[in-house]
Design an enzyme around this catalytic site. Structure first.
Site, short mmCIF file in Angstrom:
data_model
loop_
_atom_site.label_atom_id
_atom_site.label_comp_id
_atom_site.label_asym_id
_atom_site.label_seq_id
_atom_site.Cartn_x
_atom_site.Cartn_y
_atom_site.Cartn_z
N LYS A 257 0.85 -1.21 0.00
CA LYS A 257 0.00 0.00 0.00
C LYS A 257 0.88 1.24 0.00
CE LYS A 257 -2.52 3.47 1.89
NZ LYS A 257 -2.01 4.77 2.45
N ASP A 273 -5.61 4.44 -15.92
CA ASP A 273 -6.64 3.61 -15.28
C ASP A 273 -6.05 2.95 -14.04
OD1 ASP A 273 -8.90 1.08 -16.68
OD2 ASP A 273 -8.43 1.60 -14.60
N HIS A 370 4.01 11.59 9.91
CA HIS A 370 2.68 11.58 9.31
C HIS A 370 1.77 12.57 10.03
CE1 HIS A 370 -0.51 9.07 7.14
NE2 HIS A 370 -1.17 10.03 7.76
C1 LIG Z 1 7.13 12.91 6.70
C2 LIG Z 1 8.63 12.77 6.58
C3 LIG Z 1 9.06 13.12 5.14
C4 LIG Z 1 9.32 13.73 7.50
O1 LIG Z 1 10.71 13.41 7.41
P1 LIG Z 1 11.74 14.11 8.39
O2 LIG Z 1 13.07 13.49 8.08
O3 LIG Z 1 11.24 14.10 9.78
O4 LIG Z 1 11.65 15.59 7.87
P2 LIG Z 1 12.79 16.50 7.33
O5 LIG Z 1 12.33 17.88 7.67
O6 LIG Z 1 14.15 16.04 7.74
O7 LIG Z 1 12.68 16.33 5.72
C5 LIG Z 1 13.40 15.35 5.05
C6 LIG Z 1 12.96 15.49 3.60
O8 LIG Z 1 11.62 15.04 3.48
C7 LIG Z 1 10.95 15.87 2.53
N1 LIG Z 1 9.91 16.62 3.23
C8 LIG Z 1 9.81 16.81 4.56
N2 LIG Z 1 8.72 17.54 4.84
C9 LIG Z 1 8.13 17.84 3.64
C10 LIG Z 1 6.96 18.56 3.25
N3 LIG Z 1 6.18 19.14 4.14
N4 LIG Z 1 6.67 18.65 1.93
C11 LIG Z 1 7.46 18.07 1.00
N5 LIG Z 1 8.59 17.37 1.31
C12 LIG Z 1 8.90 17.24 2.61
C13 LIG Z 1 11.98 16.83 1.95
O9 LIG Z 1 12.58 16.24 0.84
C14 LIG Z 1 12.94 16.91 3.11
O10 LIG Z 1 14.24 17.26 2.69
P3 LIG Z 1 14.63 18.85 2.68
O11 LIG Z 1 13.89 19.46 1.48
O12 LIG Z 1 14.15 19.43 4.00
O13 LIG Z 1 16.12 18.82 2.48
C15 LIG Z 1 9.09 11.33 6.95
O14 LIG Z 1 8.73 11.10 8.31
C16 LIG Z 1 8.48 10.28 6.04
O15 LIG Z 1 8.89 10.15 4.90
N6 LIG Z 1 7.51 9.51 6.57
C17 LIG Z 1 6.80 8.49 5.77
C18 LIG Z 1 5.41 9.01 5.58
C19 LIG Z 1 4.59 8.11 4.71
O16 LIG Z 1 5.01 7.07 4.26
N7 LIG Z 1 3.35 8.55 4.50
C20 LIG Z 1 2.39 7.79 3.75
C21 LIG Z 1 1.17 7.51 4.64
S1 LIG Z 1 1.56 6.21 5.78
C22 LIG Z 1 1.28 4.87 4.69
O17 LIG Z 1 0.21 4.74 4.15
C23 LIG Z 1 2.44 4.05 4.25
C24 LIG Z 1 2.90 2.97 5.23
C25 LIG Z 1 3.78 3.58 6.26
O18 LIG Z 1 1.83 2.35 5.91
C26 LIG Z 1 3.64 1.97 4.34
C27 LIG Z 1 4.22 0.82 5.12
O19 LIG Z 1 3.60 0.39 6.10
O20 LIG Z 1 5.27 0.36 4.64
N1 LIG Z 2 -8.47 -1.81 -17.78
C1 LIG Z 2 -9.60 -2.29 -18.32
O1 LIG Z 2 -10.05 -3.39 -17.99
C2 LIG Z 2 -10.30 -1.48 -19.35
C3 LIG Z 2 -9.92 -0.17 -19.59
N2 LIG Z 2 -10.56 0.57 -20.56
C4 LIG Z 2 -10.18 1.94 -20.87
O2 LIG Z 2 -9.49 1.90 -22.12
C5 LIG Z 2 -8.64 3.06 -22.22
C6 LIG Z 2 -7.27 2.64 -22.70
O3 LIG Z 2 -7.45 1.85 -23.86
P1 LIG Z 2 -6.73 2.35 -25.22
O4 LIG Z 2 -6.91 1.32 -26.25
O5 LIG Z 2 -5.35 2.80 -24.90
O6 LIG Z 2 -7.64 3.59 -25.54
P2 LIG Z 2 -7.80 4.40 -26.88
O7 LIG Z 2 -8.46 3.59 -27.89
O8 LIG Z 2 -8.41 5.69 -26.47
O9 LIG Z 2 -6.27 4.70 -27.32
C7 LIG Z 2 -5.63 4.00 -28.32
C8 LIG Z 2 -5.64 4.90 -29.53
O10 LIG Z 2 -4.71 5.94 -29.34
C9 LIG Z 2 -4.27 6.39 -30.64
N3 LIG Z 2 -2.82 6.57 -30.67
C10 LIG Z 2 -2.21 7.71 -30.99
N4 LIG Z 2 -0.87 7.56 -30.94
C11 LIG Z 2 -0.65 6.27 -30.58
C12 LIG Z 2 0.54 5.50 -30.35
N5 LIG Z 2 1.77 6.02 -30.47
N6 LIG Z 2 0.40 4.21 -29.97
C13 LIG Z 2 -0.83 3.65 -29.81
N7 LIG Z 2 -2.00 4.34 -30.03
C14 LIG Z 2 -1.90 5.63 -30.41
C15 LIG Z 2 -4.73 5.33 -31.65
O11 LIG Z 2 -5.87 5.82 -32.33
P3 LIG Z 2 -5.69 6.78 -33.62
O12 LIG Z 2 -4.59 6.23 -34.46
O13 LIG Z 2 -7.03 6.73 -34.25
O14 LIG Z 2 -5.35 8.14 -33.03
C16 LIG Z 2 -5.16 4.17 -30.77
O15 LIG Z 2 -6.20 3.44 -31.32
C17 LIG Z 2 -8.61 3.68 -20.87
O16 LIG Z 2 -9.46 4.80 -20.84
C18 LIG Z 2 -9.17 2.58 -19.96
O17 LIG Z 2 -9.78 3.11 -18.80
C19 LIG Z 2 -11.56 0.03 -21.33
C20 LIG Z 2 -11.97 -1.26 -21.11
C21 LIG Z 2 -11.42 -2.08 -20.06
#
Ligand SMILES: CC(C)(COP(=O)([O-])OP(=O)([O-])OC[C@H]1O[C@@H](n2cnc3c(N)ncnc32)[C@H](O)[C@@H]1OP(=O)([O-])[O-])[C@@H](O)C(=O)NCCC(=O)NCCSC(=O)C[C@@](C)(O)CC(=O)[O-]
Ligand SMILES: NC(=O)C1=CN([C@@H]2O[C@H](COP(=O)(O)OP(=O)(O)OC[C@H]3O[C@@H](n4cnc5c(N)ncnc54)[C@H](OP(=O)(O)O)[C@@H]3O)[C@@H](O)[C@H]2O)C=CC1
Length: 416
Positions: A257, A273, A370
């Protein structure tokens, strides 16, 4: 990382907007897109359109992959995700940065057949008429040939005594390819019906296990020291946390996650998507029969080395990536034109997020960082105005385990 990005989060909103717009070369119209509602487009994009549902977008300013620096927009409602991704990206950039690669991009799909009367005969037909069958697929969606893609292979696979899957692999070019492969599969389904087969359905598979991205990141151990903990000890503890996610599905789910906090935010920002990505990633996490962490971290001499492989069914053209103006602005900010690059950026953000999360977990715990960022949300959710936020947050940070009652007390005092 260029110095003007340093402490980006401490700049004002206007300064941040101006810096990103200048960096990405946004036109005045694109800059305006960052702030407008989208009724006239959204009413044609979905059914029963009612309203916009804005989500916050921030940027990670210091991601380095294959020697290139990226500014990456992330769309998320969760506090601390962007701070963590910034933190992890910065740690990884202090080493050699992240190395990424995508070996191939093929999207799979299937025509499901029921009660095949003569399996050997069908197997021989699919092998002997492979060119003809692939041509039927291509002719149903000729544009894809113009873009260098097309149908690549067709194979027969037994599911059980009653059901078979005719598996198609397609090169979708720079698109995610779901729509285009579904068109091809329905054309093939008609062909198999004409051959007397019972067709149950034809649909792509989101497994995307033929569209894998690999990222490897190395962090100098010296950069991991934290408060009273030496870098070596923090690195070992992160490696331990990584091992736990390999042996305990209960832990692996949250480990993943954390990774998807970053990946999903990039997938959303680029109009992709995210349901397809989530389905693919979690199916891949259980590919050997047990659900495991998607990344591993190992201590190797003076470095902590992280590696991750992910399926990412995403595109840089087609679907909403070419309809949502914000998705197009965000692709310009990242500066990518090829989907393999976007896959590496999204996976790189996921690896960086994972590193920061594990570092916090094994040192001061997740709540310190956090919750300090959550304070603003807590204050706003309990009625603090923009003007009151700084004072309320400052006081909340001095309190252990603040809650809505704490906020109410502080607001009462401030408003006397
Ligand atoms: C929160 C920090 C970054 C604090 O980290 P810190 O070291 O206490 O703070 P800091 O002031 O020393 O900052 C370090 C760097 O963090 C960045 N940073 C610091 N603050 C900011 C801010 N406000 N906006 C943007 N960037 C920020 C920035 O790059 C900064 O460097 P600096 O620019 O200061 O040289 C740290 O504690 C951290 O990374 N925690 C992890 C938080 C996290 O993962 N959050 C996601 C939600 S929890 C979750 O869903 C994931 C989890 C945890 O469950 C996944 C798992 O279980 O494995
Ligand atoms: N994940 C899932 O289970 C499902 C997802 N979707 C949805 O389908 C969409 C993605 O499907 P996708 O087929 O990509 O959608 P599109 O059909 O919108 O995109 C493909 C089209 O993009 C154009 N295109 C332009 N440049 C390029 C390039 N370099 N390479 C390839 N195609 C190019 C082509 O049409 P042209 O040549 O005519 O410009 C091609 O047919 C998303 O919106 C998604 O949410 C739909 C059903 C199920």
């Amino acid at each position: 990382m260029a110095s003007h990005w340093a402490h980006f989060y401490q700049k004002s909103y206007q300064e941040r907007l101006k810096l990103v717009a200048t960096f990405a070369g946004l036109t005045p119209e694109q800059l305006a897109d960052l702030k407008t509602d989208n009724r006239e487009i959204f009413d044609h994009l979905i059914e029963n359109y009612l309203a916009d549902y804005p989500l916050p977008e921030g940027v990670v300013t210091n991601l380095k992959i294959n020697g290139q620096s990226y500014v990456v927009p992330l769309v998320t409602e969760e506090p601390s995700v962007i701070a963590a991704a910034n933190n992890g990206s910065q740690l990884l950039a202090s080493g050699e940065g992240i190395l990424g690669k995508v070996d191939q991009r093929l999207l799979g799909g299937q025509v499901i057949l029921k009660d095949v009367s003569n399996v050997q005969k069908l197997q021989r037909l699919i092998v002997n008429q492979q060119v003809k069958l692939l041509k039927i697929a291509d002719q149903s969606h000729p544009q894809i040939l113009k873009h260098g893609g097309g149908a690549k292979s067709l194979t027969l696979r037994s599911l059980n005594a009653h059901f078979w899957s005719v598996d198609l692999l397609v090169d979708p070019g720079e698109a995610m390819g779901a729509n285009l492969i579904n068109t091809m599969l329905e054309a093939l389904a008609d062909e198999f019906r004409s051959l007397g087969c019972q067709v149950t359905m034809a649909i792509l598979s989101n497994a995307a296990d033929q569209s894998l991205v690999q990222v490897v990141g190395k962090v100098p151990v010296s950069r991991l020291s934290r408060a009273k903990m030496a870098g070596q000890e923090v690195a070992q503890r992160i490696s331990d946390a990584s091992q736990v996610a390999q042996i305990d599905p209960y832990r692996a789910v949250t480990h993943n996650k954390g990774i998807m906090n970053g990946v999903d935010a990039v997938v959303m920002a680029t109009g992709n998507d995210w349901r397809a990505v989530e389905s693919a990633v979690h199916a891949f996490a259980v590919k050997d029969g047990q659900y495991r962490g998607l990344s591993t971290w190992q201590l190797k001499g003076e470095f902590l080395v992280g590696q991750m492989t992910l399926p990412l069914p995403i595109g840089v053209v087609g679907g909403a990536t070419s309809v949502l103006s914000m998705a197009m602005v965000n692709k310009k900010i990242i500066g990518i034109n090829h989907v393999s690059e976007l896959m590496q950026v999204a996976a790189g953000i996921g690896l960086a997020q994972n590193l920061a999360a594990l570092k916090a977990l094994v040192t001061e715990g997740i709540q310190k960082g956090h919750m300090s960022l959550q304070m603003r949300s807590l204050a706003m959710a309990n009625g603090a105005t923009e003007a009151e936020l700084p004072m309320v947050v400052k006081r909340l940070r001095k309190i252990d385990h603040p809650n809505s009652t704490t906020v109410a007390k502080i607001l009462n005092e401030l408003r006397k």
